[in-house]
Design a protein around this motif. Structure first.
Motif, mmCIF file in Angstrom:
data_model
loop_
_atom_site.group_PDB
_atom_site.id
_atom_site.type_symbol
_atom_site.label_atom_id
_atom_site.label_comp_id
_atom_site.label_asym_id
_atom_site.label_seq_id
_atom_site.Cartn_x
_atom_site.Cartn_y
_atom_site.Cartn_z
ATOM 1 N N GLU A 1 4.402 9.235 -13.767
ATOM 2 C CA GLU A 1 2.986 9.528 -13.537
ATOM 3 C C GLU A 1 2.404 8.566 -12.509
ATOM 4 O O GLU A 1 1.599 8.947 -11.663
ATOM 5 C CB GLU A 1 2.207 9.437 -14.846
ATOM 6 C CG GLU A 1 2.501 10.569 -15.810
ATOM 7 C CD GLU A 1 2.107 11.919 -15.234
ATOM 8 O OE1 GLU A 1 1.150 11.994 -14.461
ATOM 9 O OE2 GLU A 1 2.794 12.903 -15.563
ATOM 10 N N LEU A 2 2.848 7.305 -12.573
ATOM 11 C CA LEU A 2 2.362 6.302 -11.630
ATOM 12 C C LEU A 2 2.731 6.715 -10.203
ATOM 13 O O LEU A 2 1.907 6.638 -9.280
ATOM 14 C CB LEU A 2 2.988 4.945 -11.967
ATOM 15 C CG LEU A 2 2.162 3.721 -11.606
ATOM 16 C CD1 LEU A 2 0.871 3.713 -12.402
ATOM 17 C CD2 LEU A 2 2.963 2.465 -11.870
ATOM 18 N N SER B 1 3.288 9.713 -9.144
ATOM 19 C CA SER B 1 2.530 10.884 -8.694
ATOM 20 C C SER B 1 1.110 10.481 -8.311
ATOM 21 O O SER B 1 0.552 11.011 -7.349
ATOM 22 C CB SER B 1 2.536 11.970 -9.764
ATOM 23 O OG SER B 1 2.098 11.462 -10.971
ATOM 24 N N VAL B 2 0.531 9.508 -9.051
ATOM 25 C CA VAL B 2 -0.812 9.037 -8.684
ATOM 26 C C VAL B 2 -0.772 8.371 -7.313
ATOM 27 O O VAL B 2 -1.649 8.585 -6.469
ATOM 28 C CB VAL B 2 -1.353 8.067 -9.762
ATOM 29 C CG1 VAL B 2 -2.592 7.343 -9.271
ATOM 30 C CG2 VAL B 2 -1.675 8.820 -11.035
ATOM 31 N N LEU B 3 0.292 7.596 -7.085
ATOM 32 C CA LEU B 3 0.442 6.929 -5.784
ATOM 33 C C LEU B 3 0.502 7.948 -4.657
ATOM 34 O O LEU B 3 -0.164 7.813 -3.624
ATOM 35 C CB LEU B 3 1.724 6.095 -5.810
ATOM 36 C CG LEU B 3 2.029 5.311 -4.542
ATOM 37 C CD1 LEU B 3 1.069 4.170 -4.394
ATOM 38 C CD2 LEU B 3 3.452 4.816 -4.563
ATOM 39 N N LEU C 1 -0.694 10.945 -4.710
ATOM 40 C CA LEU C 1 -2.006 11.594 -4.588
ATOM 41 C C LEU C 1 -2.926 10.724 -3.741
ATOM 42 O O LEU C 1 -3.628 11.211 -2.846
ATOM 43 C CB LEU C 1 -2.587 11.824 -5.983
ATOM 44 C CG LEU C 1 -3.918 12.571 -6.006
ATOM 45 C CD1 LEU C 1 -3.692 14.006 -5.593
ATOM 46 C CD2 LEU C 1 -4.532 12.506 -7.385
ATOM 47 N N VAL C 2 -2.901 9.404 -4.020
ATOM 48 C CA VAL C 2 -3.746 8.484 -3.261
ATOM 49 C C VAL C 2 -3.351 8.512 -1.786
ATOM 50 O O VAL C 2 -4.214 8.572 -0.895
ATOM 51 C CB VAL C 2 -3.628 7.057 -3.848
ATOM 52 C CG1 VAL C 2 -4.277 6.058 -2.914
ATOM 53 C CG2 VAL C 2 -4.266 7.000 -5.214
#
Lengths: 175, 442
Positions: free
Chosen positions: A141-142, A144-146, A148-149
């Motif tokens: 998840e981390l 994927s957040v990265l 996205l950012v």
């Protein structure tokens, strides 16, 4: 014997291409050497029986990342390349940082006690899926957040600085 | 006469010597070869068999396995070459018929079937031109980078339940990954040519192919989610029970996913209406503008080999693969026929639809195809959650939907057969047979 020969078949190009990236002057050549290296690493994964990993390596890095890299490089002008030379002070810094990184890498490779054994289930994407959605859900998840950012940042950088005026007041703007 | 006098050219180098000898003795050798073709064929077969047996018996027990692999790979290469040769001929015939022409009629005995072979011979003789300011090594490498991955994709494509070179748990991803490498060759060619037409073609190819890979993969994932395997053999085996068990008729999302996959695969093969990378009307010939001779042929081959590969994927994942419409009649021929039909539809599209602009290509992908395939993937996954024995009411509904979709499919096939037949009849009534008796190929 055969395995060692095939290992060399992939390992030697990996090293040669890696060195060639550093030595070549032309930025597009560098990109193509990088692609050759990525494909050779994919071949090493295949040799180890990690088919899923090898296929994903080729698909993501060669088919996606490398193509976009070359695409970006092609858009930059050829006159830009000579300006990328580092100054004398930068050279010292770069050398120090690279040496530290290399030392760390070599030490960690030397320190780890490598276990030689068959992979538990080398051929199953389902296993990998279970572990990604189970044990490694946090890092997944981390990541994927990265991503996205990074995507939002790219969209922010690419947005037009001045609002685009559509000709004749039409609703939709076509580029 | 001075004009007819042949210029005295000093031949130098092996290649020219070979060409000279071939032009001098080639016809004799060819005639002899054709006269004794069967004898030579059987002799080669006997010698090969004896060689394999001797090696296997006396030299090394590992070697026959290796030799068998080589034989199968050579067979797959030959198949891919035949696909490309027939495909190029068929493209010209299809284009001709759609434009009320005859197309190639003179080479070979029947409807110019040998036209591709004649063209191949011509291209081999052409000069291999490399522009002065081109990036030489990359320019030389690019055709191989385009053609070899397209060939390699055939290593994982099964032609039947047991007709596969290597069955892998990730066969589908393997084929997609190799088709992704092909893009690289196109970009390499465009950049190394150092020509603005080529560079524009390569840039269009890069942005188009990278964008369309995503809807293509997502549409295939709908099928993968329905079966639960990435192995192409498993995907084919799941559709063994006749027409109504084919994955395309399993749920409405799969039915739409087939069409989205097909559109995305058109773009990934650079076929019309997405053939911007080689748009002749704007970019001369796009990324292969500067190529000539056999290097150009390699790009051409790669296109047709990739067309068949993506059609083969569509056949295996949506259209039942090697399984017949009636259960139990499965054969590799079904696979080849269905894939060839899809290739033919690609040609049909090319000569029917106009080319669209590059911004329209990107809009079509990002604004319509990508959200649609994401929705299809979500819907297909949700359908799998409910379509099981735990939900009997939904299963009844699902079976009705399946029957309706299967009947729609039958209706489409019937419509196609009726339309093609009526079109043929109507043309015959209007103008009679297009092939005139005085043409040598007729």
């Amino acid at each position: 014997m055969l395995e060692k020969a095939i290992f060399l078949l992939f390992a030697v190009p990996t090293v040669v291409a890696g060195v060639a990236i550093l030595l070549s002057k032309n930025i597009v050549r560098m990109a193509f050497w990088l692609i050759a290296m990525l494909i050779a690493v994919g071949g090493l994964y295949f040799l180890m029986g990690a088919y899923f990993l090898g296929v994903i390596q080729i698909m993501v890095y060669v088919g996606g990342v490398a193509v976009l890299l070359v695409f970006g490089v092609m858009l930059t002008s050829r006159q830009l390349a000579p300006k990328l030379r580092p100054g004398p002070m930068e050279t010292v810094w770069l050398a120090a940082v690279s040496m530290a990184l290399l030392l760390g890498l070599v030490l960690s490779v030397a320190q780890v006690r490598w276990v030689q054994g068959p992979i538990a289930s080398p051929n199953s994407p389902a296993e990998i899926g279970h572990s990604v959605m189970g044990d490694f859900l946090g890092p997944f998840e981390l990541a994927s957040v990265l991503l996205l950012v990074a995507m939002l940042g790219a969209a922010y950088l690419a947005r037009p600085k001045v609002p685009v005026q559509s000709p004749e007041g039409s609703k939709e703007t076509t580029i | 006469m001075l004009v007819l006098e042949r210029p005295k050219v000093e031949y130098r180098g092996w290649s020219l010597t070979i060409v000279r000898l071939a032009t001098k003795w080639g016809p004799w050798a060819l005639a002899l070869l054709l006269r004794f073709a069967w004898v030579i064929f059987f002799a080669v077969l006997v010698v090969l068999t004896a060689f394999v047996w001797i090696v296997g018996r006396f030299i090394n027990p590992l070697l026959p396995w290796f030799l068998r692999d080589i034989v199968v790979v050579v067979g797959l290469l030959a198949f891919a070459c035949i696909v490309a040769i027939i495909g190029i001929w068929a493209e010209r015939k299809v284009s001709a018929r759609i434009q009320s022409r005859l197309g190639p009629m003179r080479s070979g005995a029947w409807h110019g079937w040998a036209q591709s072979l004649a063209d191949g011979l011509k291209f081999v003789q052409k000069e291999d031109l490399i522009p002065h300011s081109a990036d030489q090594p990359l320019f030389r490498l690019a055709p191989y980078v385009t053609l070899v991955p397209a060939f390699c994709a055939y290593l994982a494509i099964p032609f039947g339940a047991s007709w596969v070179f290597r069955d892998s748990d990730v066969g589908l991803l393997f084929v997609l990954a190799l088709l992704a490498i092909e893009v690289l060759g196109v970009i390499m060619a465009g950049w190394a040519s150092n020509s603005k037409w080529s560079l524009y073609g390569a840039m269009r190819a890069a942005c188009q192919l990278v964008s369309y890979e995503i809807p293509m993969g997502l549409s295939l994932l709908v099928g993968v989610a329905a079966v639960g395997s990435l192995s192409l053999i498993d995907l084919g085996r799941a559709q063994e029970r006749g027409w109504f068990s084919w994955l395309i008729f399993q749920d409405p999302f799969l039915f739409v996913a087939f069409f989205t996959y097909y559109i995305a695969s058109l773009a990934s093969c650079k076929r019309s209406p997405f053939d911007l990378p080689e748009g002749e009307s704007e970019l001369v010939a796009g990324f292969h503008t500067e190529y000539s001779g056999f290097r150009f042929v390699m790009f051409f081959f790669a296109e047709y080999v990739a067309m068949f590969a993506v059609s083969a994927l569509a056949t295996i994942i949506f259209l039942g693969g090697w399984n017949a419409p009636v259960a139990g009649w499965s054969s590799p021929w079904w696979f080849v026929i269905k894939s060839a039909f899809l290739v033919w539809v690609q040609m049909w599209f090319r000569w029917t639809l106009p080319r669209i602009r590059i911004d329209q290509v990107m809009h079509a992908c990002v604004k319509y195809l990508l959200p649609l395939t994401l929705l299809l993937f979500l819907g297909g996954s949700a359908w799998q959650l409910y379509d099981n024995p735990a939900h009997p009411a939904f299963t009844v509904f699902a079976n009705i939907v399946r029957a309706v979709l299967g009947l729609i499919g039958l209706g489409l096939v019937g419509l196609y057969v009726f339309g093609a037949g009526y079109g043929y009849y109507y043309r015959q009534r209007l103008v009679g047979s297009m092939v005139r008796k005085h043409l040598p190929g007729a």
